[in-house]
Write a protein that holds these residues in place. Structure first.
Motif, short mmCIF file in Angstrom:
data_model
loop_
_atom_site.label_atom_id
_atom_site.label_comp_id
_atom_site.label_asym_id
_atom_site.label_seq_id
_atom_site.Cartn_x
_atom_site.Cartn_y
_atom_site.Cartn_z
N ARG A 234 0.85 -1.18 0.00
CA ARG A 234 0.00 0.00 0.00
C ARG A 234 0.89 1.23 0.00
N LEU A 235 0.87 1.98 -1.09
CA LEU A 235 1.73 3.13 -1.22
C LEU A 235 0.91 4.35 -1.62
N VAL A 236 1.40 5.53 -1.23
CA VAL A 236 0.81 6.77 -1.72
C VAL A 236 1.39 7.00 -3.12
N GLN A 237 0.52 7.19 -4.07
CA GLN A 237 0.94 7.29 -5.46
C GLN A 237 1.90 8.46 -5.67
N ASP A 238 3.03 8.20 -6.37
CA ASP A 238 4.03 9.24 -6.61
C ASP A 238 4.73 8.96 -7.93
N ASP A 239 3.97 8.83 -9.01
CA ASP A 239 4.57 8.49 -10.29
C ASP A 239 4.15 9.46 -11.39
N GLY A 240 3.76 10.68 -10.99
CA GLY A 240 3.41 11.69 -11.97
C GLY A 240 1.93 11.73 -12.33
N ARG A 241 1.22 10.66 -12.02
CA ARG A 241 -0.22 10.67 -12.31
C ARG A 241 -0.93 11.54 -11.29
N PRO A 242 -2.16 11.97 -11.57
CA PRO A 242 -2.90 12.75 -10.58
C PRO A 242 -2.96 12.01 -9.26
N PRO A 243 -2.70 12.71 -8.16
CA PRO A 243 -2.65 12.02 -6.87
C PRO A 243 -4.02 11.47 -6.47
N PRO A 244 -4.05 10.42 -5.66
CA PRO A 244 -5.34 9.91 -5.18
C PRO A 244 -6.00 10.91 -4.24
N ALA A 245 -7.27 10.72 -4.04
CA ALA A 245 -8.02 11.64 -3.19
C ALA A 245 -7.53 11.56 -1.75
N TYR A 246 -7.73 12.69 -1.04
CA TYR A 246 -7.43 12.67 0.38
C TYR A 246 -8.38 11.72 1.09
N ASP A 247 -7.88 11.13 2.16
CA ASP A 247 -8.73 10.34 3.02
C ASP A 247 -9.21 11.27 4.13
N PHE A 248 -10.49 11.56 4.13
CA PHE A 248 -11.01 12.54 5.08
C PHE A 248 -11.39 11.92 6.42
N TRP A 249 -11.01 10.69 6.63
CA TRP A 249 -11.24 10.07 7.94
C TRP A 249 -10.38 10.78 8.98
N SER A 250 -11.01 11.26 10.05
CA SER A 250 -10.30 11.92 11.13
C SER A 250 -9.93 10.87 12.17
N ILE A 251 -8.62 10.61 12.32
CA ILE A 251 -8.18 9.53 13.19
C ILE A 251 -8.43 9.90 14.65
N PRO A 252 -9.29 9.15 15.33
CA PRO A 252 -9.54 9.47 16.74
C PRO A 252 -8.41 8.97 17.64
N ILE A 253 -8.12 9.72 18.68
CA ILE A 253 -7.18 9.29 19.71
C ILE A 253 -8.00 9.03 20.98
N LEU A 254 -8.09 7.77 21.35
CA LEU A 254 -9.00 7.38 22.43
C LEU A 254 -8.21 6.86 23.62
N LYS A 255 -8.59 7.29 24.80
CA LYS A 255 -7.92 6.85 26.02
C LYS A 255 -8.70 5.69 26.65
N THR A 256 -7.96 4.65 27.03
CA THR A 256 -8.59 3.49 27.66
C THR A 256 -7.79 3.04 28.87
N VAL A 257 -8.48 2.37 29.76
CA VAL A 257 -7.83 1.58 30.81
C VAL A 257 -8.44 0.19 30.66
N ALA A 258 -7.87 -0.57 29.75
CA ALA A 258 -8.49 -1.85 29.37
C ALA A 258 -8.58 -2.81 30.55
N ALA A 259 -7.61 -2.75 31.44
CA ALA A 259 -7.62 -3.66 32.60
C ALA A 259 -8.83 -3.41 33.49
N GLU A 260 -9.39 -2.18 33.41
CA GLU A 260 -10.58 -1.82 34.20
C GLU A 260 -11.81 -1.72 33.30
N ASN A 261 -11.69 -2.15 32.05
CA ASN A 261 -12.80 -2.08 31.09
C ASN A 261 -13.31 -0.66 30.90
N GLN A 262 -12.41 0.29 30.88
CA GLN A 262 -12.80 1.69 30.71
C GLN A 262 -12.40 2.19 29.31
N GLY A 263 -13.35 2.84 28.65
CA GLY A 263 -13.06 3.49 27.37
C GLY A 263 -13.24 2.62 26.15
#
Length: 341
Positions: A234-263
């Protein structure tokens, strides 16, 4: 149903029928045979293939010590509370003594023992690079065909080479934790780029806000581009062709305490949201195409190497190695000699 299984050995036919019927004993036995590459296993996978493509395949990776197994355990509990079935593939380092998995899923995830809606399989990497076993795709496919709603794949946690999980899963979760040293170094280059969801586990520890800020700063440094397949990568295209569209997914940063089943409810919600994003943006089909292309390249590489090695006697290979060691033959010429005679 009978026709596609007609070419299968009788015992494999029964296992395939059992997997499709949700029989756990058949599921376990078929996975074992596929892992051991018993003759007939490929035919069984071929028979199951039309029944795949329905499960949400989620990869969970990150540095050792971040609590990936605990996150998987707690996340499974959330999905079960929502009425969904979960298959878990836990890829562990290979024991140098037995060749099997060093760590036991039944030890780490014993909370789900006896739950018919959860199936856990521990797999050894058996020397495969990338944090995944060579047969991870096939085992994931069997769980998908068996009807599990969600398949969670936990990688070894060996570092940068774990980017291979992004070629297998639709959604990739990268787990970090405070107190892992340098906040940025804790997630090495190449790992952060594959994250669809970032989880900061052990969020009850000091320094959690510093870790979140460091991750946020790294995400803000670049624009996320939609990757394109290229010879199994999986590569970001870089061969002179029109670039692929942006991925507009906003990556969430989520806090958890899995040992306590939190988050973990928020993590489950983010997985569902990311799946909807993939479908609405058309990326689900793109990722599926990337997955199968990557697998095709891997299988071709393996098959061609096996065919090439089988075409030469051990004596011929030893002679080539001897001449390379004596500096009479360079590596490139050695490859050409073996390929073209």
């Amino acid at each position: 149903m009978t026709a596609p299984h007609a070419a299968l050995p009788p015992d494999f036919g029964a296992l395939v029928e059992g997997v499709l019927a949700g029989n756990r004993r058949a599921l376990a036995r078929l996975i074992t045979r596929v892992e051991n590459r018993v003759p007939g296993a490929d035919a069984a996978i071929a028979a199951l293939y039309p029944h795949t493509g329905r499960a949400a395949i989620v990869g969970i990776t990150g540095a050792p010590g971040t609590g990936k197994s605990t996150v998987v355990n707690a996340l499974t509990r959330v999905f079960r509370a929502r009425g969904q079935t979960v298959g878990i593939v836990a890829v562990d380092p290979t024991s140098p003594f037995s060749g099997g998995a060093v760590l036991g899923d039944r030890i780490r995830m014993s909370d789900h023992a006896g739950d018919a809606g959860v199936f856990i399989r521990s797999m050894a990497t058996r020397g495969s690079l990338g944090g995944l076993s060579a047969t991870t795709n096939d085992v994931t496919r069997i769980l998908d065909a068996a009807g599990f709603d969600v398949v969670l794949i936990e990688t070894v946690g060996a570092g940068q080479s774990e980017v291979d999980i992004a070629r297998t899963a639709y959604t990739t979760i990268v787990v970090d934790a405070p107190g892992m040293g340098d906040d940025v170094q804790a997630i090495k280059a190449g790992i952060l780029e594959i994250a669809d969801i970032l989880v900061v586990n052990k969020a009850d520890r000091p320094g959690v806000e510093n870790t979140v800020r460091a991750l946020r700063a790294m995400l803000d440094l670049g624009h996320r581009m939609r990757a394109v397949p290229h010879h199994g990568q999986r590569l970001v295209q870089d061969d002179g062709r029109p670039p692929p569209a942006y991925d507009f997914w906003s990556i969430p940063i989520l806090k958890t305490v899995a040992a306590e089943n939190q988050g973990l409810d928020a993590v489950a919600d983010a997985i569902v949201s990311h799946g909807e994003h993939l479908r609405e943006s058309g990326q689900r089909q793109e990722r599926e195409r990337q997955r199968v292309e990557a697998e095709l390249i891997d299988r071709l590489r393996e098959a061609l190497l096996a065919r090439l090695l089988a075409a030469h006697s051990p004596g011929v290979l030893a002679d080539v190695v001897d001449r390379m060691a004596a500096r009479e033959l360079d590596p490139g010429s050695a490859v050409a000699e073996l390929l073209h005679g």
